[in-house]
Every structure is written in structure tokens, then in C-alpha cells.
Scaffold this motif. Structure first.
Motif, PDB file in Angstrom:
ATOM      1  N   GLY A  58      10.623 -86.994 -36.370  1.00  0.00           N
ATOM      2  CA  GLY A  58      11.974 -87.290 -36.124  1.00  0.00           C
ATOM      3  C   GLY A  58      13.027 -87.752 -35.590  1.00  0.00           C
ATOM      4  N   ASP A  59      12.848 -86.998 -34.136  1.00  0.00           N
ATOM      5  CA  ASP A  59      13.322 -87.661 -33.497  1.00  0.00           C
ATOM      6  C   ASP A  59      13.683 -88.631 -32.613  1.00  0.00           C
ATOM      7  OD1 ASP A  59      14.802 -85.158 -33.429  1.00  0.00           O
ATOM      8  OD2 ASP A  59      13.562 -84.121 -31.726  1.00  0.00           O
ATOM      9  N   HIS A  60      14.753 -89.572 -32.116  1.00  0.00           N
ATOM     10  CA  HIS A  60      14.803 -90.500 -31.747  1.00  0.00           C
ATOM     11  C   HIS A  60      14.544 -89.732 -30.341  1.00  0.00           C
ATOM     12  CE1 HIS A  60      15.370 -93.284 -35.337  1.00  0.00           C
ATOM     13  NE2 HIS A  60      16.105 -92.214 -34.928  1.00  0.00           N
ATOM     14  N   ILE A  61      13.620 -91.093 -28.869  1.00  0.00           N
ATOM     15  CA  ILE A  61      13.825 -90.008 -27.576  1.00  0.00           C
ATOM     16  C   ILE A  61      13.538 -91.655 -26.501  1.00  0.00           C
ATOM     17  CG2 ILE A  61      12.254 -87.936 -28.542  1.00  0.00           C
ATOM     18  CD1 ILE A  61       9.690 -90.076 -27.733  1.00  0.00           C
ATOM     19  N   THR A  62      13.657 -91.127 -26.063  1.00  0.00           N
ATOM     20  CA  THR A  62      13.845 -92.140 -24.254  1.00  0.00           C
ATOM     21  C   THR A  62      12.851 -91.871 -23.014  1.00  0.00           C
ATOM     22  OG1 THR A  62      16.167 -90.805 -23.201  1.00  0.00           O
ATOM     23  CG2 THR A  62      16.330 -92.331 -25.403  1.00  0.00           C
TER      24      THR A  62
END
Length: 73
Positions: A58-62
């Protein structure tokens, strides 16, 4: 020697397939990312043991963000 596997693009973490302590073989899928409705696998770069998982489902990563540390054999 530990290596850090980093994200190649911005995405969302859809599914994590390994946990700390798991053994992986080169090219084993470790995580599935989702970007623009596409599923992108993150593969082990070498055979070894997962030392650390930096993200959660569920994390948004870069791009460039650390995902895993793997102790290569």
C-alpha cells in the motif's frame, strides 16, 4: 556483502512476496508494484537472504527509494 534493491520508478506497492530472513534466488519475484494499472515485478538481483524490507503493501514509493537489503551468497 549486502546489496540494496531500489525502486526503478514511482509506483504503489501492491504485494510483497518475501519477508526478512527469506532465501531468494536470482530473478525470483520479491514484490509486485502497480503503476498506471500495470503490474511490475521487482526481481532479486542475486541469490541470497533478505535482510530488511523497507516498505509495506500500500505504500507509495519514488524512483531510487530502497526496497530491500539482500545479503548475497
Amino acid at each position: 556483502m549486502a546489496e540494496t534493491i531500489q525502486a526503478e520508478m514511482a509506483a504503489s506497492v501492491w504485494k510483497i512476496l518475501v519477508a526478512q530472513g527469506d532465501h531468494v534466488e536470482e530473478d525470483d519475484p520479491m514484490m509486485i508494484l502497480e503503476s498506471m494499472k500495470m503490474e511490475i515485478p521487482v526481481l532479486a538481483e542475486s541469490t541470497g537472504t533478505v535482510l530488511k524490507v523497507y516498505v509495506a503493501e500500500g505504500d507509495h514509493i519514488t524512483s531510487g527509494q530502497p526496497l530491500f537489503d539482500v545479503e548475497a551468497e
